[in-house]
Design a protein around this motif. Structure first.
Motif, mmCIF file in Angstrom:
data_model
loop_
_atom_site.group_PDB
_atom_site.id
_atom_site.type_symbol
_atom_site.label_atom_id
_atom_site.label_comp_id
_atom_site.label_asym_id
_atom_site.label_seq_id
_atom_site.Cartn_x
_atom_site.Cartn_y
_atom_site.Cartn_z
ATOM 1 N N GLN A 12 0.824 -1.188 0.077
ATOM 2 C CA GLN A 12 -0.063 0.015 -0.046
ATOM 3 C C GLN A 12 0.811 1.312 0.056
ATOM 4 O O GLN A 12 1.488 1.634 -0.834
ATOM 5 N N ARG A 13 0.669 2.109 1.201
ATOM 6 C CA ARG A 13 0.966 3.276 1.250
ATOM 7 C C ARG A 13 2.336 3.947 0.695
ATOM 8 O O ARG A 13 3.341 3.363 1.042
ATOM 9 N N TYR A 57 -0.745 9.656 -1.690
ATOM 10 C CA TYR A 57 -0.199 9.671 -0.443
ATOM 11 C C TYR A 57 -1.126 10.282 1.001
ATOM 12 O O TYR A 57 -1.804 10.960 0.748
ATOM 13 N N ARG A 58 -0.809 9.280 2.055
ATOM 14 C CA ARG A 58 -1.246 9.811 3.225
ATOM 15 C C ARG A 58 -0.515 9.763 4.187
ATOM 16 O O ARG A 58 0.178 8.762 4.344
ATOM 17 N N ASN A 60 1.542 8.923 7.379
ATOM 18 C CA ASN A 60 1.568 7.793 8.277
ATOM 19 C C ASN A 60 1.366 8.400 9.786
ATOM 20 O O ASN A 60 2.337 9.122 10.253
ATOM 21 N N GLU B 126 -5.645 9.335 6.985
ATOM 22 C CA GLU B 126 -4.487 9.545 7.737
ATOM 23 C C GLU B 126 -4.591 9.333 9.230
ATOM 24 O O GLU B 126 -4.165 9.619 10.198
ATOM 25 N N PRO B 149 -7.666 4.441 1.789
ATOM 26 C CA PRO B 149 -6.343 3.873 1.496
ATOM 27 C C PRO B 149 -6.394 2.375 1.307
ATOM 28 O O PRO B 149 -7.177 1.586 1.918
#
Lengths: 351, 351
Positions: A12-13, A57-58, A60, B126, B149
């Motif tokens: 994922q991220r 994008y998020r 973390n 987030e 996400p």
DNA sequence: CCACCGGATGTTTACGTAAACATAACACCC
DNA sequence: GGGTGTTATGTTTACGTAAACATCCGGTGG
């Protein structure tokens, strides 16, 4: 295999580094954009934002929390969501917290024993929260706080102990006084009280205020009748009260018990409000649809929740505990369950 | 100054390194003890535990989450906690999650618009959650999930869309059928329906099942009456229904509306259950204290919540989405608000 | 014309944990 | 008695972010 699954989940991220690479800048610049710092060219900002979007994008939050030393999360400890008050307060807390950019983590306590509460608090120690709001009788809390990680602020709703904690509460005494006075003003000689359970602080407070208001008006408080907040207990109490020939007015400590009371009085042929006046506490949404519509004391749970959040955030910012009690006012809502007593039982009449 | 305050707040917590130093071991050994790994001498373990206790050590969940790539937290998105069902479900979710070692983070959505829901979901991105449970009509959710996400699993309660999501729901149709059949079996010719708002999936489902059950029994469904779940709307609907001379049985889509209905019928002099039978849905705790005590369909919210958690955790572990609907059975609770209709209006009688 | 300033950006480092790898000590077997 | 496990423990590293510090660059004033 198992490791594979976990790895899959992590595919994922995108991280800051990924965004930075795509945007052709350093990850620090990405951080600056992400946190809205000044000192980044409009041009660069645009590129970074575009890269963020492309990669989905998020930030973390774990890394962020680790770095900043705060989680932007408030823990709420409550014993059961069975009572309207707790739920409405919780809802207001969640809403207010969200507005301030804080999330709310729920910590249910199965049974309200000291052990359970202590357990909840110690779990809290390793939980991702910056502060705690407790919706609970404080005596259960006493032995527990010791295990609170230092630096975690607490605000308590619905309790006493304003000497040690910051407490936000409905003005129980004021609401009760208004209710009892209303009944006395209608001409009732005295007012019976259907109280909540002994272990409840709110119940205690309402009972005390009821007694004080009667005494101040030179009336003799009748024996106190106890329920457990449930409609069922109100019904059982009502069956007994229906036998009291001189009982013309009852102040129930909450609306649910008032509901049970209404049913019992109805079954026993005592008309409300002609024979007996009934007044509740809370003003639950259904109160206006009882038979008859219930006169009751309206609690502003939303305000209680709001002030809890406000208080706990202030304490965090200033890094101080602020013992003391904040009272949220109530409002008497007049509906159809109260009226003057039958003429022969009126105050100042015979007897 | 500000920096000072922040530093103060951080003085607090001892880290693994601190514990390790005090215990005279490496921090990795502390980690092993902390996570209950085998391969640590009983002797060493004791020393480490003693050091932890002395320093008041609590694992830092942010660091842990960062390292492990999971937060052990489930996010719950819900629109308002005003309805009993949502609250009870939430409570069960929190309890079940706690048993599994997961915390629950609450994500209130102020108004149920797509924009708001989408906002909640993007904040979620987030937020420190591994999975999401949505207690909400799914049509609001449709446009929103895109911003979820990747890797975050979703389970939906109280909705349809079992084709795309894993859904847990009360057996609306089964409960409705039981209610309507009960009334028909008592001898009512047909059953009126006081439905919930159009935008509610549950309301829709109950209305459909009501119609189908009548049709299957060769009865003509009367025109549908709509409320908005509130007791007040039930009252208004009740005033209209009281005018319908041949209305002998009403199935209300929830208990609150049934309460308002009872009040309206009472005010218009139509006796329940002698003239009109009323049946509700939910079995809220107060239902047994209505006038008369309400016959209703009991929903097992606790079970719904439990299965939501179970489902979402399974999906996480196996890293798959499992579209499909799990139905939780209901139970008809017989109380005092239903009875055979007046003889002249009985099924099979004149007419 | 050069030293200096300040804004934009890059580099280094640390937050606390736990996986991966390394080592040390000891028992066991042929 | 030296190789071979096995078990207990230590060392290194990386997770993703953001503070602190470093650098670069164009402009300005003495």
């Amino acid at each position: 295999m198992r490791a594979g699954a976990r790895a899959d989940r992590r595919v994922q991220r995108a991280s800051m580094a990924d965004v930075a690479r795509l945007a052709g800048v350093s990850s620090q610049t990405v951080s600056r954009v992400s946190n809205g710092y000044s000192g980044v060219t409009e041009e660069t900002r645009r590129q970074v934002l575009a890269a963020m979007k492309e990669l989905g994008y998020r930030p973390n939050s774990a890394a962020r929390a680790l770095k900043r030393g705060e989680f932007r999360t408030i823990g709420v400890i409550t014993f059961s969501l069975a009572t309207t008050g707790n739920v409405r307060t919780l809802e207001a807390i969640a809403t207010s917290a969200a507005q301030e950019g804080y999330a709310v983590t729920l910590l249910p306590v199965a049974v309200p024993t000291q052990d359970e509460v202590r357990g909840a608090f110690s779990r809290l120690g390793e939980l991702a929260v910056d502060a705690v709001i407790v919706i609970m009788e404080v005596h259960l809390l006493d032995a527990a706080t010791v295990s609170l990680p230092p630096g975690v602020q607490v605000v308590v709703a619905d309790s006493d102990a304003g000497d040690r904690y910051s407490v936000v509460d409905t003005d129980q005494a004021g609401g009760t006084r208004a209710a009892v006075r209303h009944l006395l003003d209608l001409g009732h000689r005295t007012v019976w009280h259907l109280a909540g359970p002994e272990e409840s602080f709110a119940a205690q407070r309402r009972a005390d205020a009821w007694r004080a208001t009667l005494t101040d008006a030179d009336r003799t408080p009748p024996p106190l009748v106890r329920g457990d907040w449930s409609a069922e207990s109100g019904y059982r109490a009502g069956l007994r009260l229906a036998e009291e020939a001189d009982c013309t007015a009852v102040f129930a400590a909450n609306d649910q018990m008032a509901l049970g009371l209404l049913r019992a009085l109805h079954e026993r042929g005592r008309k409300v409000p002609e024979d007996v006046s009934v007044i509740g506490f809370d003003d639950i949404p259904e109160a206006g649809s009882f038979l008859p519509p219930l006169t009751t004391v309206h609690q502003d749970f939303a305000e209680v929740g709001r002030r809890c959040v406000e208080g706990v955030l202030r304490q965090m910012r200033e890094d101080v505990t602020e013992p003391g009690t904040t009272l949220v006012p109530t409002r008497l809502v007049l509906r159809g369950s109260t009226a003057p007593p039958p003429a022969r039982l009126r105050a100042g009449g015979a007897g």
